[in-house]
Design a protein around this motif. Structure first.
Motif, PDB file in Angstrom:
ATOM      1  N   ILE A 292      26.324 -71.484  52.991  1.00 16.16           N
ATOM      2  CA  ILE A 292      24.927 -71.424  53.403  1.00 16.16           C
ATOM      3  C   ILE A 292      24.398 -70.041  53.052  1.00 16.16           C
ATOM      4  O   ILE A 292      24.942 -69.031  53.492  1.00 16.16           O
ATOM      5  N   GLN A 293      23.349 -69.998  52.242  1.00 17.11           N
ATOM      6  CA  GLN A 293      22.815 -68.729  51.756  1.00 17.11           C
ATOM      7  C   GLN A 293      21.300 -68.680  51.940  1.00 17.11           C
ATOM      8  O   GLN A 293      20.628 -69.722  51.894  1.00 17.11           O
ATOM      9  N   PRO A 294      20.760 -67.472  52.119  1.00 13.59           N
ATOM     10  CA  PRO A 294      19.289 -67.340  52.102  1.00 13.59           C
ATOM     11  C   PRO A 294      18.751 -67.747  50.733  1.00 13.59           C
ATOM     12  O   PRO A 294      19.399 -67.520  49.704  1.00 13.59           O
ATOM     13  N   ILE A 295      17.575 -68.359  50.707  1.00 19.21           N
ATOM     14  CA  ILE A 295      16.953 -68.745  49.444  1.00 19.21           C
ATOM     15  C   ILE A 295      16.224 -67.533  48.878  1.00 19.21           C
ATOM     16  O   ILE A 295      15.192 -67.107  49.404  1.00 19.21           O
ATOM     17  N   ASP A 296      16.784 -66.982  47.811  1.00 23.41           N
ATOM     18  CA  ASP A 296      16.149 -65.859  47.134  1.00 23.41           C
ATOM     19  C   ASP A 296      15.349 -66.402  45.944  1.00 23.41           C
ATOM     20  O   ASP A 296      15.373 -67.610  45.670  1.00 23.41           O
ATOM     21  N   PRO A 297      14.619 -65.557  45.226  1.00 26.33           N
ATOM     22  CA  PRO A 297      13.822 -66.051  44.084  1.00 26.33           C
ATOM     23  C   PRO A 297      14.648 -66.805  43.053  1.00 26.33           C
ATOM     24  O   PRO A 297      14.148 -67.729  42.406  1.00 26.33           O
ATOM     25  N   TRP A 298      15.918 -66.435  42.914  1.00 25.02           N
ATOM     26  CA  TRP A 298      16.772 -67.099  41.921  1.00 25.02           C
ATOM     27  C   TRP A 298      17.107 -68.528  42.347  1.00 25.02           C
ATOM     28  O   TRP A 298      17.192 -69.442  41.529  1.00 25.02           O
ATOM     29  N   LEU A 299      17.304 -68.749  43.655  1.00 18.80           N
ATOM     30  CA  LEU A 299      17.619 -70.079  44.154  1.00 18.80           C
ATOM     31  C   LEU A 299      16.383 -70.938  44.396  1.00 18.80           C
ATOM     32  O   LEU A 299      16.476 -72.156  44.506  1.00 18.80           O
ATOM     33  N   ALA A 300      15.229 -70.296  44.486  1.00 20.05           N
ATOM     34  CA  ALA A 300      14.018 -71.007  44.875  1.00 20.05           C
ATOM     35  C   ALA A 300      13.695 -72.150  43.924  1.00 20.05           C
ATOM     36  O   ALA A 300      13.273 -73.235  44.352  1.00 20.05           O
ATOM     37  N   GLN A 301      13.887 -71.956  42.640  1.00 18.32           N
ATOM     38  CA  GLN A 301      13.547 -72.999  41.671  1.00 18.32           C
ATOM     39  C   GLN A 301      14.414 -74.237  41.880  1.00 18.32           C
ATOM     40  O   GLN A 301      13.920 -75.370  41.835  1.00 18.32           O
ATOM     41  N   SER A 302      15.708 -74.036  42.100  1.00 15.80           N
ATOM     42  CA  SER A 302      16.598 -75.175  42.341  1.00 15.80           C
ATOM     43  C   SER A 302      16.296 -75.841  43.669  1.00 15.80           C
ATOM     44  O   SER A 302      16.340 -77.076  43.787  1.00 15.80           O
ATOM     45  N   ALA A 303      15.992 -75.043  44.684  1.00 15.36           N
ATOM     46  CA  ALA A 303      15.704 -75.589  46.008  1.00 15.36           C
ATOM     47  C   ALA A 303      14.416 -76.393  46.018  1.00 15.36           C
ATOM     48  O   ALA A 303      14.257 -77.305  46.836  1.00 15.36           O
ATOM     49  N   ALA A 304      13.493 -76.100  45.109  1.00 18.27           N
ATOM     50  CA  ALA A 304      12.209 -76.815  45.060  1.00 18.27           C
ATOM     51  C   ALA A 304      12.405 -78.302  44.818  1.00 18.27           C
ATOM     52  O   ALA A 304      11.576 -79.119  45.232  1.00 18.27           O
ATOM     53  N   ALA A 305      13.496 -78.674  44.165  1.00 24.95           N
ATOM     54  CA  ALA A 305      13.757 -80.086  43.901  1.00 24.95           C
ATOM     55  C   ALA A 305      14.222 -80.818  45.154  1.00 24.95           C
ATOM     56  O   ALA A 305      14.245 -82.053  45.188  1.00 24.95           O
ATOM     57  N   VAL A 306      14.588 -80.073  46.196  1.00 25.78           N
ATOM     58  CA  VAL A 306      15.117 -80.651  47.425  1.00 25.78           C
ATOM     59  C   VAL A 306      14.084 -80.632  48.536  1.00 25.78           C
ATOM     60  O   VAL A 306      13.953 -81.580  49.305  1.00 25.78           O
ATOM     61  N   VAL A 307      13.318 -79.543  48.617  1.00 25.12           N
ATOM     62  CA  VAL A 307      12.372 -79.339  49.709  1.00 25.12           C
ATOM     63  C   VAL A 307      11.174 -80.280  49.568  1.00 25.12           C
ATOM     64  O   VAL A 307      10.744 -80.600  48.452  1.00 25.12           O
ATOM     65  N   PHE A 308      10.645 -80.719  50.702  1.00 23.92           N
ATOM     66  CA  PHE A 308       9.433 -81.546  50.708  1.00 23.92           C
ATOM     67  C   PHE A 308       8.346 -80.806  49.939  1.00 23.92           C
ATOM     68  O   PHE A 308       8.086 -79.628  50.193  1.00 23.92           O
ATOM     69  N   PRO A 309       7.680 -81.480  48.960  1.00 27.04           N
ATOM     70  CA  PRO A 309       6.746 -80.787  48.059  1.00 27.04           C
ATOM     71  C   PRO A 309       5.664 -79.975  48.761  1.00 27.04           C
ATOM     72  O   PRO A 309       5.275 -78.908  48.274  1.00 27.04           O
ATOM     73  N   HIS A 310       5.163 -80.461  49.891  1.00 27.95           N
ATOM     74  CA  HIS A 310       4.084 -79.750  50.584  1.00 27.95           C
ATOM     75  C   HIS A 310       4.514 -78.358  51.000  1.00 27.95           C
ATOM     76  O   HIS A 310       3.684 -77.453  51.122  1.00 27.95           O
ATOM     77  N   PHE A 311       5.824 -78.159  51.229  1.00 27.92           N
ATOM     78  CA  PHE A 311       6.316 -76.874  51.717  1.00 27.92           C
ATOM     79  C   PHE A 311       7.026 -76.041  50.652  1.00 27.92           C
ATOM     80  O   PHE A 311       7.551 -74.974  50.947  1.00 27.92           O
ATOM     81  N   ALA A 312       7.057 -76.545  49.416  1.00 24.24           N
ATOM     82  CA  ALA A 312       7.741 -75.811  48.348  1.00 24.24           C
ATOM     83  C   ALA A 312       7.141 -74.428  48.127  1.00 24.24           C
ATOM     84  O   ALA A 312       7.839 -73.496  47.706  1.00 24.24           O
ATOM     85  N   LYS A 313       5.845 -74.274  48.431  1.00 27.64           N
ATOM     86  CA  LYS A 313       5.186 -72.981  48.258  1.00 27.64           C
ATOM     87  C   LYS A 313       5.798 -71.904  49.143  1.00 27.64           C
ATOM     88  O   LYS A 313       5.628 -70.711  48.899  1.00 27.64           O
ATOM     89  N   HIS A 314       6.515 -72.307  50.197  1.00 23.17           N
ATOM     90  CA  HIS A 314       7.118 -71.344  51.120  1.00 23.17           C
ATOM     91  C   HIS A 314       8.471 -70.817  50.631  1.00 23.17           C
ATOM     92  O   HIS A 314       9.063 -69.949  51.280  1.00 23.17           O
ATOM     93  N   LEU A 315       8.978 -71.342  49.511  1.00 25.64           N
ATOM     94  CA  LEU A 315      10.315 -70.947  49.070  1.00 25.64           C
ATOM     95  C   LEU A 315      10.371 -69.510  48.590  1.00 25.64           C
ATOM     96  O   LEU A 315      11.400 -68.856  48.689  1.00 25.64           O
TER      97      LEU A 315
END
Length: 321
Positions: A18-41
């Motif tokens: 379990i890791q904090p989402i940094d800018p490098w992980l944010a792009q990959s995490a965007a495919a998982v997170v509900f689209p409405h909240f992807a802006k918070h990554l």
């Protein structure tokens, strides 16, 4: 919010951390997170907890985000903060491996360290994975689900053609005049904000929610003394083309304005049917807060018999201290 359960895992779960989402992980995490909240990554706001379950985080293995969670820390009062789970999701092939539980536990522990005393999470009844989600929350000590928002879809003309709608439209609003919401003045906005801050107007039906997507069928009610005493704020739904959401409805509780809840609903339906939006957006999605007793009464009596599909959102809570 999104949740992580539906089908059994179809792939062996790799070791993950379990890791904090940094800018490098944010792009990959965007495919998982509900689209409405992807802006918070992205960003560094300490009020947002962003965590991901990451596999293969070494030089020999390709890094992969298996799941992610977003939690917002909000201030309830000077002495108390709360944590709201915005999005919790796991990629389909690795569900039912405990990843969601691990993300939730880690995020809530971080929220507790940041001062949150209580957490809340919402979900909707139509999710195919709702039974598994409720089982997880129950086993983790969350409260029993409480009804929050009722969602109901139909063609607007199905409701508008009913006798009650035509009757209230013919009668007009009681002791108030209607105005287009685009004509709201800065003084009107200030008045509503003051009334809301004082607790006289409910925050949960604020007409200023999601203003970037407000639809032109929205309207307000003004008393003879100039006060805004009612509204129906309608919104476009970016992820559901062809739908106008009747999102935030309010009518003043003073007996002088009784019956205006039904009128404002019928008036918005009429505006919708008679506008150019009707062809491109033939469906209305009613959104009624279960705690808004007056509007629930309007819905049950006037709208429910003509609904095509409906579903309910629920909220659960958990003390963190």
């Amino acid at each position: 919010m999104t949740v992580p359960f539906s089908t059994p895992a179809v792939s062996p779960c790799p070791p993950y951390s379990i890791q904090p989402i940094d800018p490098w992980l944010a792009q990959s995490a965007a495919a998982v997170v509900f689209p409405h909240f992807a802006k918070h990554l992205n960003g560094t706001d300490p009020a947002l907890i962003r965590l991901a379950a990451v596999a293969g985080a070494d030089s020999a293995t390709k890094t992969r985000v298996l799941g992610a969670i977003l939690v917002e820390i909000g201030q309830v009062d000077i002495a108390k903060a709360s944590a709201t789970v915005l999005s919790l999701a796991v990629t389909p092939e690795f569900r039912r491996n405990g990843i969601a539980r691990a993300l939730l536990e880690r995020a809530l522990e971080q929220a507790r360290i940041q001062g949150a005393k209580r957490a809340c999470l919402s979900f909707v009844s139509r999710m195919p994975q709702v039974t598994a989600l409720k089982a997880l929350l129950h086993s983790a000590g969350w409260s029993e689900p409480a009804p929050r928002i009722l969602f109901a879809e139909t063609a607007p003309q199905q409701v508008l053609q009913q006798a009650w709608a035509q009757r209230v439209l013919h009668r007009g609003p009681r002791n108030a005049t209607a105005f287009d919401w685009s004509d709201l003045t800065p003084e009107d906005r200030s008045y509503i904000e003051v009334e809301t801050a004082a607790g006289r107007y409910p925050q949960d039906v604020s007409p200023f929610w999601d203003e970037g997507n407000i639809a032109p069928v929205s309207l307000g009610l003004r008393a003879a003394d100039g006060r805004v005493v009612g509204w129906l704020a309608c919104h476009f739904v970016p992820r559901r083309s062809g739908t106008i959401r009747f999102s935030r409805s309010f009518c003043h509780a003073d007996p002088a304005f009784r019956g205006n809840g039904a009128w404002v609903m019928a008036a918005a339906l009429e505006r919708h049917v008679n506008s150019s939006l009707h062809q491109s957006h033939p469906t209305v999605l009613f959104d009624v807060d279960a705690r808004n007793k007056a509007m629930m009464t309007v819905y049950r009596r006037r709208i429910e018999p003509y609904i095509d599909t409906s579903y309910q959102s629920f909220v659960v809570a958990k003390d963190l201290c």
